[in-house]
Design a protein around this motif. Structure first.
Motif, PDB file in Angstrom:
ATOM      1  N   GLN A   2     -21.500  33.488  37.183  1.00 32.93           N
ATOM      2  CA  GLN A   2     -22.706  32.696  37.405  1.00 32.93           C
ATOM      3  C   GLN A   2     -23.924  33.548  37.758  1.00 32.93           C
ATOM      4  OE1 GLN A   2     -21.309  30.149  40.535  1.00 32.93           O
ATOM      5  NE2 GLN A   2     -20.313  28.688  39.148  1.00 32.93           N
ATOM      6  N   ASN A   3     -23.681  34.767  38.238  1.00 27.95           N
ATOM      7  CA  ASN A   3     -24.792  35.517  38.832  1.00 27.95           C
ATOM      8  C   ASN A   3     -24.983  36.953  38.337  1.00 27.95           C
ATOM      9  OD1 ASN A   3     -25.755  33.665  41.235  1.00 27.95           O
ATOM     10  ND2 ASN A   3     -23.519  33.637  41.297  1.00 27.95           N
ATOM     11  N   GLN A   7     -15.533  29.156  31.460  1.00 27.66           N
ATOM     12  CA  GLN A   7     -16.213  30.217  32.187  1.00 27.66           C
ATOM     13  C   GLN A   7     -15.277  31.421  32.195  1.00 27.66           C
ATOM     14  OE1 GLN A   7     -17.232  28.566  35.976  1.00 27.66           O
ATOM     15  NE2 GLN A   7     -18.919  27.360  35.169  1.00 27.66           N
TER      16      GLN A   7
END
Length: 288
Positions: free
Chosen positions: A198-199, A112
């Motif tokens: 993630q967003n 990530q």
């Protein structure tokens, strides 16, 4: 970045068509794949064993030194400057996310990537002689499995050797964290980066990140000012702009679809948003 078209490499169309591979320096350096801007649908570990050189990730320039390991996430745009095969030795290990990430415990967090592409000491690792020896042993086993074994035994064996390799990578990362003793502000910074990854496509208001992290704007602003010299809103915008650039240069997806994927109500809103921050329209950037 060189003014070249960006190619897109799909794992199923490369090599043996397996969801994994290990590639020696002789093959990497004789081809052109790593020297032209490209993005991939798989992760890559580049192990720089000998020599120095320059590579580019998501429009940023980096340099590599001997005996370092770099983790490159899928969908990142990357390429190397020309390298001399007599002076440089590089090995790559590639695998699709689906091959490794079978549940939440399969080291998924290692790939990530943040806006900065590399968190210092986390995605670009200097290897000790002991670690290099261990990785060499694992690599030899992976070569043997990749070149000579047959499915399904081949897939199972490679999976386990790769897992051992990545577990050791994770161990090195944690050792670095222990030595550096991450401060509370660094921990908060990493939490923000993970939340952003993630967003960022759908959540582009600072308030969402403040509420989720349970902090105030002053605390987040201080951390991001130190790291990037940018405001929280600017950091969120930079991450969104980077993703739009990747999609524009690395795919042929229509601009309208990119706009909806990135959470814009109307394509024209993305055009204005992108032009305000890059001085180019999405169409002009794609053609540049």
């Amino acid at each position: 970045m060189h003014h070249q078209n960006i190619s897109y490499h799909q794992n199923k169309k490369l090599g043996k068509g397996l969801p994994f591979a290990i590639v020696p320096s002789s093959i990497l350096l004789e081809g052109t794949d790593i020297f032209s801007p490209s993005k991939r649908d798989f992760h890559v570990l580049f192990w720089f064993k000998k020599g120095t050189g320059t590579y580019y990730i998501d429009f940023q320039e980096y340099t590599f030194q001997p005996n370092t390991l770099m983790l490159l996430s899928k969908d990142q745009i990357s390429y190397f400057d020309t390298l001399d095969p007599e002076e440089v030795e590089i090995q790559s290990i590639v695998f699709t996310p689906e091959f490794l990430y079978r549940n939440d415990h399969d080291l998924q967090h290692m790939f990530q990537f943040s806006l900065a592409s590399h968190i210092e000491g986390m995605q670009y690792l200097s290897l000790s002689e002991k670690n290099s020896t261990f990785f060499n042993l694992l690599s030899e086993h992976m070569f043997e499995v990749y070149d000579h074994w047959k499915l399904p035994q081949q897939e199972h064996a490679f999976y386990h050797w790769l897992s051992l390799f990545l577990i050791q990578v994770e161990r090195i990362q944690k050792q670095h964290q222990t030595i550096e003793r991450l401060s509370s502000s660094d921990q908060l910074y990493l939490k923000f980066q993970q939340l952003l990854e993630q967003n960022f496509k759908k959540e582009f208001k600072v308030e969402f990140y403040l509420k989720t992290l349970g902090i105030n704007i002053k605390a987040l602003s201080k951390i991001l000012k130190e790291k990037y010299d940018l405001s929280p809103k600017a950091v969120i915008d930079e991450r969104r702009i980077l993703e739009i650039k990747r999609l524009l240069k690395g795919t042929s997806i229509p601009i309208k679809e990119i706009a909806y994927d990135m959470g814009f109500d109307e394509p024209t809103n993305m055009v204005k948003y992108f032009k305000k921050r890059t001085s180019l329209t999405p169409n002009a950037f794609r053609k540049e």
